[in-house]
Design an enzyme around this catalytic site. Structure first.
Site, PDB file in Angstrom:
ATOM      1  N   GLY A  65     -20.750  -0.307  13.382  1.00 50.84           N
ATOM      2  CA  GLY A  65     -19.775   0.215  12.430  1.00 50.84           C
ATOM      3  C   GLY A  65     -18.446   0.583  13.063  1.00 50.84           C
ATOM      4  CB  CYS A  66     -17.181   1.157  16.330  1.00 51.86           C
ATOM      5  SG  CYS A  66     -18.295   2.568  16.295  1.00 51.86           S
ATOM      6  CD  GLN A  67     -10.555  -2.815  14.100  1.00 55.19           C
ATOM      7  OE1 GLN A  67      -9.622  -2.582  14.845  1.00 55.19           O
ATOM      8  NE2 GLN A  67     -10.409  -2.880  12.796  1.00 55.19           N
ATOM      9  CB  SER A  68     -13.270  -0.321  19.717  1.00 55.14           C
ATOM     10  OG  SER A  68     -13.591   0.949  19.204  1.00 55.14           O
TER      11      SER A  68
END
Ligand SMILES: Cc1ncc(COP(=O)(O)O)c(C=O)c1O
Lengths: 408, 137
Positions: B51-54
């Site tokens: 759920g993180c872009q990074s």
């Protein structure tokens, strides 16, 4: 009209974020909307709201007239032979799915057939084809792009086989911003008996487009990226191809007659438009197309060209910045700039730029296979519209520099 | 070691020194840069927070009911946020973490300033820490 008059028609350009002037550079995700579009939506919702085609009363007739005259205007706008070749959808994604579904259910594909997809496509022009391929036992092949982001057109003939039924490629990639050589691709595909589908989502807001000059068999785009209401979109197809298609969804409006024994379907394009349509949104395509034409003026496009040159020079002068989509001929580049910066993550850059008032996009941009192709986990994208100014471009480079300095 | 409440209050106090969000970012970037080096061999898919872009990796160890966290990210602001979370929760008991309401995140405005985009997956990071604690209570 000069750029300032144009800008005054897009009220959001005057918005502030965190007390700073908004600089909107996320136009490839969705464009801003001019007042004419919003007024049309208001008019359709507040004065002419009525369901289409069905009733005899005046308001229904007016609403139908608005809807159908928009279809005719779209046909003229993209050079289709006739309005019946224009199918209204909710956007490019639905257009791709409609096409994939109709080709599949129309018996167009046989097990072992091939679909050739360009390596820089948006997921919307990949996943529907993978789904069909999975169900029908088709093979997906990839038309690669080179390090500049240009399609390796010389490899196209060898990638086509007697089984290649369809080639799917964007007019312009939402990451690379390069105008792909569609007429050439069309010629090679057609010589092989392969149909060509072109995703025009990023092309249409920037390029005067004639589908017959492009030579494609199908063409799709979204209203919301070209100033119209969200939830509007188009699939164009040549009449003889569409006529062979089965319906997409069953329901109201798409039928000719319904009985328990046998239901027959309406002619194209209504066969593909089941249920109540986007009656308020579709008519906004007309003022939106007028805006597109206004923005094609020599003065405005000269401004866009200057911005492109300025940014191409800026990125070229920076050894720490990699620009993806850097065609040998800069005239083939639209002002969509996707970059990575050495030592600075795209997400950090986007977060800092945001706090400076600049809206950009970071991440995979719905093009994961392309990210893999370039060996990156994501990029930072600044995508300009014709209403963006040189001052905004300069401010962007200054803020980018500050963000990089903060991160290093 | 100061109490959980004291550490949270200290973090909130530090953040309140900055009026401008850009300055808060600057501070987070500094924190991110000074985060303890994360062993490469721990950068495995099962430690990735979804759920993180990074990319964010979180490693949890348990010693006598005490949770020890190590983490890393390829984005520096995200790393700064992680370093705050580690400063507050590392070395505390599973029971204490599981019972906490993570309210300092609201108080320093992290959620409204970062979370709407879901870019850095702040909620995912918090949820992962909370789940690890609940699992070990
Ligand atoms: C090239 C391209 N194709 C397809 C799409 C999908 O468009 P929509 O989300 O309007 O269906 C986009 C938009 O992000 C795009 O840029």
């Amino acid at each position: 009209m000069d750029i300032h008059q144009i800008r005054s028609q897009f009220p959001q350009l005057g918005e502030k974020v965190y007390g700073r002037q908004l600089v909107y550079l996320d136009n490839a995700a969705t464009s801003l909307r001019p007042v004419q579009v919003v007024e049309k939506w208001d008019e359709m919702s507040l004065r002419h709201n009525s369901n289409l085609h069905r009733a005899v009363h005046k308001t229904a007739v007016d609403a139908t007239e608005e809807y159908e005259s928009t279809r005719a205007a779209v046909a003229a706008f993209i050079g289709a032979a006739e309005p019946a070749e224009i199918i209204f959808t909710s956007g490019t994604t639905q257009s791709c799915n409609l096409l994939a579904s109709c080709l599949e259910n129309g018996g167009f594909f046989r097990e072992g057939d091939e679909i050739l997809i360009c390596g820089s496509e948006h997921h919307s022009n990949i996943v529907p084809w993978q789904m069909v391929a999975g169900r029908k036992g088709l093979k997906i092949k990839v038309l690669p792009v080179d390090d500049r982001g240009e399609i390796r057109i010389s490899e196209l003939p060898a990638l086509l086989s007697g089984r290649t039924r369809l080639c799917a490629v964007a007019q312009v990639s939402n990451v690379l911003g390069i105008i792909n050589p569609i007429p050439e691709i069309a010629r090679i595909c057609h010589a092989n008996g392969t149909l060509l589908f072109v995703d025009g989502a990023q092309g249409i807001p920037h390029l005067a487009t004639d589908v017959r000059q492009l030579g494609c068999d199908f063409y799709a785009f979204s209203g919301h990226k070209m100033y119209a209401a969200p939830g509007t979109g188009i699939l164009y197809g040549r009449r003889e191809l569409l006529e062979a298609f089965p319906p997409y969804m069953g329901g109201g409006e798409m039928i000719e007659s319904v009985s328990w024994e046998k239901t027959t379907y309406a002619p194209i394009p209504r066969r593909f438009e089941a249920g109540t349509q986007n009656i308020s949104g579709v008519p906004t395509l007309r003022p939106a197309m007028e805006m597109c034409k206004l923005l094609e003026s020599r003065e405005i496009s000269a401004g866009s060209d200057k911005i492109r040159t300025f940014l191409l020079d800026f990125f070229a002068s920076r050894p720490d910045i990699t620009l993806y989509g850097n065609p040998a001929d800069p005239a083939r580049k639209l002002p969509i700039f996707s970059i990575t910066v050495e030592g600075a993550h795209h997400e950090d850059l986007a977060l800092i730029l945001d706090k400076m008032g600049i809206a950009t996009r970071s991440g995979q941009m719905c093009a994961e296979p392309l990210m893999d192709r370039f060996g990156v986990t994501g990029m930072l994208r600044a995508s300009f519209a014709p209403y963006n100014t040189m001052e905004e471009a300069v401010y962007f480079t200054e803020c980018l520099q500050k963000a990089i300095d903060m991160l290093k | 070691m100061s109490s959980l409440a004291e550490t949270k209050a200290a973090v909130v106090e530090e953040f309140s020194m900055f009026d401008e969000w850009l300055d808060k970012y600057e501070y987070l970037i500094e924190l991110g840069k000074s985060l303890e080096v994360f062993p490469v061999e721990l950068k495995t898919d099962d430690r990735l927070i979804k759920g993180c872009q990074s990319r964010v990796w979180l490693d949890t160890r348990v010693q006598d009911g005490i949770l020890r966290f190590r983490a890393d990210s390829d984005a520096i602001i995200t790393k700064g946020i992680i370093s705050l979370l580690i400063r507050v929760y590392d070395g505390r008991s599973a029971a204490e973490i599981a019972a906490d309401n993570f309210d300092f995140v609201e108080k320093i405005g992290l959620r409204e300033n970062l979370s709407p985009t879901r870019a850095n997956g702040l909620n995912s990071m918090i949820e992962t820490i909370r789940k690890e604690a609940e699992r070990n209570v």
